[in-house]
Design a protein around this motif. Structure first.
Motif, PDB file in Angstrom:
ATOM      1  N   PRO A   1       1.089  -1.135   0.046  1.00  8.60           N
ATOM      2  CA  PRO A   1      -0.124   0.005  -0.063  1.00  8.60           C
ATOM      3  C   PRO A   1       0.749   1.279   0.039  1.00  8.60           C
ATOM      4  N   ASN A   2       1.389   1.414  -1.211  1.00  9.65           N
ATOM      5  CA  ASN A   2       2.542   2.700  -1.388  1.00  9.65           C
ATOM      6  C   ASN A   2       1.821   4.011  -0.793  1.00  9.65           C
ATOM      7  N   ALA A   3       0.543   4.238  -0.845  1.00  7.52           N
ATOM      8  CA  ALA A   3      -0.299   5.341  -0.391  1.00  7.52           C
ATOM      9  C   ALA A   3      -0.700   5.005   1.124  1.00  7.52           C
ATOM     10  N   GLY A   4      -0.831   3.942   1.403  1.00  5.84           N
ATOM     11  CA  GLY A   4      -1.029   3.561   2.962  1.00  5.84           C
ATOM     12  C   GLY A   4      -2.582   2.973   2.495  1.00  5.84           C
ATOM     13  N   SER A   5      -3.267   2.650   4.016  1.00  4.42           N
ATOM     14  CA  SER A   5      -4.250   1.616   3.901  1.00  4.42           C
ATOM     15  C   SER A   5      -5.163   2.031   5.003  1.00  4.42           C
ATOM     16  N   PRO A   6      -6.441   2.402   4.658  1.00  8.73           N
ATOM     17  CA  PRO A   6      -7.352   2.713   5.581  1.00  8.73           C
ATOM     18  C   PRO A   6      -7.623   2.044   7.117  1.00  8.73           C
ATOM     19  N   PRO A   7      -7.477   0.599   6.906  1.00 16.87           N
ATOM     20  CA  PRO A   7      -7.645  -0.239   8.338  1.00 16.87           C
ATOM     21  C   PRO A   7      -6.677   0.216   9.145  1.00 16.87           C
TER      22      PRO A   7
ATOM     23  N   SER B   1      -1.699   8.171   3.744  1.00 19.14           N
ATOM     24  CA  SER B   1      -0.838   9.422   3.376  1.00 19.14           C
ATOM     25  C   SER B   1      -1.776  10.475   2.526  1.00 19.14           C
ATOM     26  N   VAL B   2      -1.391  11.493   2.301  1.00 21.83           N
ATOM     27  CA  VAL B   2      -1.986  12.648   1.826  1.00 21.83           C
ATOM     28  C   VAL B   2      -2.385  11.874  -0.092  1.00 21.83           C
ATOM     29  N   ASP B   3      -1.556  11.237  -0.360  1.00 19.09           N
ATOM     30  CA  ASP B   3      -1.568  10.596  -1.814  1.00 19.09           C
ATOM     31  C   ASP B   3      -3.060   9.534  -1.794  1.00 19.09           C
ATOM     32  N   TYR B   4      -3.321   8.949  -0.821  1.00 18.91           N
ATOM     33  CA  TYR B   4      -4.483   8.331  -0.775  1.00 18.91           C
ATOM     34  C   TYR B   4      -5.770   9.039  -0.898  1.00 18.91           C
TER      35      TYR B   4
ATOM     36  N   LYS C   1      -5.469  14.601  12.989  1.00 21.30           N
ATOM     37  CA  LYS C   1      -4.266  14.611  14.054  1.00 21.30           C
ATOM     38  C   LYS C   1      -3.553  13.329  13.518  1.00 21.30           C
ATOM     39  N   SER C   2      -3.987  12.362  13.061  1.00 21.57           N
ATOM     40  CA  SER C   2      -3.286  11.218  12.598  1.00 21.57           C
ATOM     41  C   SER C   2      -2.798  11.283  11.048  1.00 21.57           C
ATOM     42  N   GLN C   3      -2.100  12.132  10.799  1.00 23.03           N
ATOM     43  CA  GLN C   3      -1.786  12.076   9.612  1.00 23.03           C
ATOM     44  C   GLN C   3      -0.287  11.158   9.492  1.00 23.03           C
ATOM     45  N   ASN C   4      -0.141  10.699   8.206  1.00 22.60           N
ATOM     46  CA  ASN C   4       1.170   9.870   7.871  1.00 22.60           C
ATOM     47  C   ASN C   4       2.176  10.800   7.371  1.00 22.60           C
ATOM     48  N   LYS C   5       2.901  11.412   8.252  1.00 23.65           N
ATOM     49  CA  LYS C   5       3.807  12.430   7.772  1.00 23.65           C
ATOM     50  C   LYS C   5       4.906  11.806   7.370  1.00 23.65           C
TER      51      LYS C   5
ATOM     52  N   LEU D   1       5.047   8.764   5.279  1.00 18.98           N
ATOM     53  CA  LEU D   1       4.820   8.232   4.283  1.00 18.98           C
ATOM     54  C   LEU D   1       4.578   9.477   3.248  1.00 18.98           C
ATOM     55  N   ASP D   2       3.939  10.444   3.774  1.00 23.38           N
ATOM     56  CA  ASP D   2       3.791  11.685   2.929  1.00 23.38           C
ATOM     57  C   ASP D   2       5.166  12.081   2.375  1.00 23.38           C
ATOM     58  N   GLN D   3       6.495  12.223   3.186  1.00 20.59           N
ATOM     59  CA  GLN D   3       7.574  12.566   2.903  1.00 20.59           C
ATOM     60  C   GLN D   3       8.185  11.506   1.771  1.00 20.59           C
ATOM     61  N   LEU D   4       8.069  10.337   2.138  1.00 20.02           N
ATOM     62  CA  LEU D   4       8.529   9.269   1.099  1.00 20.02           C
ATOM     63  C   LEU D   4       8.085   9.370  -0.254  1.00 20.02           C
ATOM     64  N   ASN D   5       6.756   9.763  -0.169  1.00 20.41           N
ATOM     65  CA  ASN D   5       5.942   9.681  -1.674  1.00 20.41           C
ATOM     66  C   ASN D   5       6.266  11.014  -2.074  1.00 20.41           C
ATOM     67  N   ALA D   6       6.640  12.006  -1.414  1.00 18.90           N
ATOM     68  CA  ALA D   6       6.991  13.309  -2.119  1.00 18.90           C
ATOM     69  C   ALA D   6       8.215  13.281  -2.622  1.00 18.90           C
ATOM     70  N   ASN D   7       9.038  12.233  -2.463  1.00 15.11           N
ATOM     71  CA  ASN D   7      10.491  12.174  -2.904  1.00 15.11           C
ATOM     72  C   ASN D   7      10.518  10.826  -3.927  1.00 15.11           C
ATOM     73  N   ARG D   8       9.371  10.181  -4.247  1.00 15.81           N
ATOM     74  CA  ARG D   8       9.337   8.807  -4.886  1.00 15.81           C
ATOM     75  C   ARG D   8      10.138   8.904  -6.360  1.00 15.81           C
TER      76      ARG D   8
END
Length: 297
Positions: A108-114, A171-174, A195-199, A201-208
């Protein structure tokens, strides 16, 4: 599994997940690979942050593979969370230009809701189609173990002893994935107000784009046609500790996923993209022809 994760379980092994991964290793062996000769398994402490797993475990396995084979580069075949562990390395400043191919299955490169539900609530209070889901079963079992072992507030226990879980939340990309139900009026919760952002993964994906810039050959394999949670329905929570951005009461599902990761999340990266009909686990076994083609074995 190992004593590092659960005391008393012994040296590193697949543990209960052996029913999933041993058959996959056997598949690779039928392709001509030999364990500890040109096939190396990276066991890692998935309870820790992903960057920790990458720097403390993956780097050592890559070094071992290069030393034993005499090769300057390796191919990494990774599944689920392992794809993020691999990305944490190949996108890092410590990358040693030693990865030729990166084959990512069901990550889940953009994360997963569960994982929002597990991280903020300690559970996933939803029923699915009734088909056995190994990932949700494993999660429930491990979170129950943590609660019994540490006998404390389960959210504090999870945040202390299962830190890696926060790195696989959306993440934000999701995109916005929580639907707030306010007395029947449903609106999406803005990711940037959560409050529970995945910062991480946000950074990892910003630099993908780093992956392509480093000339790593990327293959993405996703499972589909399985009931998968796409959105979570929540209501306001009065708890200070639990359900940071809303208590989960329901979900919206899609069949464009493998039961755990939706297709768009897996395919966030650039690369050759393949889909197979199957669950998060079945995709491993149904990808042999793709692996043979990509690894040329």
């Amino acid at each position: 599994m190992s004593n590092t994760i659960v005391p008393g379980t012994g040296d590193w092994s697949f543990g209960l997940a052996g029913m999933v991964y041993e058959p996959f290793i056997l598949t690779l062996e039928t392709m001509g690979y030999r364990r500890n000769h040109n096939l190396f398994i990276c066991f890692y402490d998935w309870s820790q942050r992903i960057e920790h797993s990458s720097s403390h475990y993956l780097l050592k396995t890559i070094a071992q593979a290069k030393e034993k084979t005499g090769s300057n580069q390796v191919n990494i075949v990774c599944h689920s969370m392992g794809g993020l562990v691999s990305r944490a390395y190949v996108q890092s400043t410590t990358y040693k230009n030693d990865v030729d191919k990166l084959v990512i299955l069901c990550t889940p490169n953009a994360g997963s809701p569960p994982n929002y539900s597990y991280w903020t609530g300690g559970e996933l209070p939803l029923s699915t189609s009734g088909k056995f889901n190994f990932v949700h079963f494993y999660m429930k079992m491990y979170l129950t173990y943590l609660s019994k072992r540490y006998k404390s507030n389960k959210i504090e226990v999870i945040h202390t002893h299962f830190k890696g879980l926060q790195d696989i939340m959306p993440s934000v990309d999701y995109g916005n994935y929580l639907i707030m139900n306010n007395n029947g009026d449903r609106t999406f919760v803005d990711y940037f107000g959560m409050k529970s952002q995945n910062k991480w993964l946000d950074q990892l994906n910003a630099n993908r784009d780093i992956i392509q810039n480093r000339n790593i050959d990327v293959t993405l394999i996703a499972g589909t046609e399985e009931e998968t949670i796409k959105y979570l329905e929540v209501v306001s929570s009065q708890s200070i500790i639990q359900w940071a951005d809303g208590k989960v009461i329901g979900g919206a599902y899609t069949n464009i996923g493998d039961g755990d990761a939706v297709l768009d999340s897996v395919f966030l990266l650039d690369g050759d993209q393949y889909t197979v009909e199957g669950t998060h686990i079945e995709t491993l076994y149904k990808s042999e022809s793709i692996l043979r083609s990509k690894l040329r074995q």
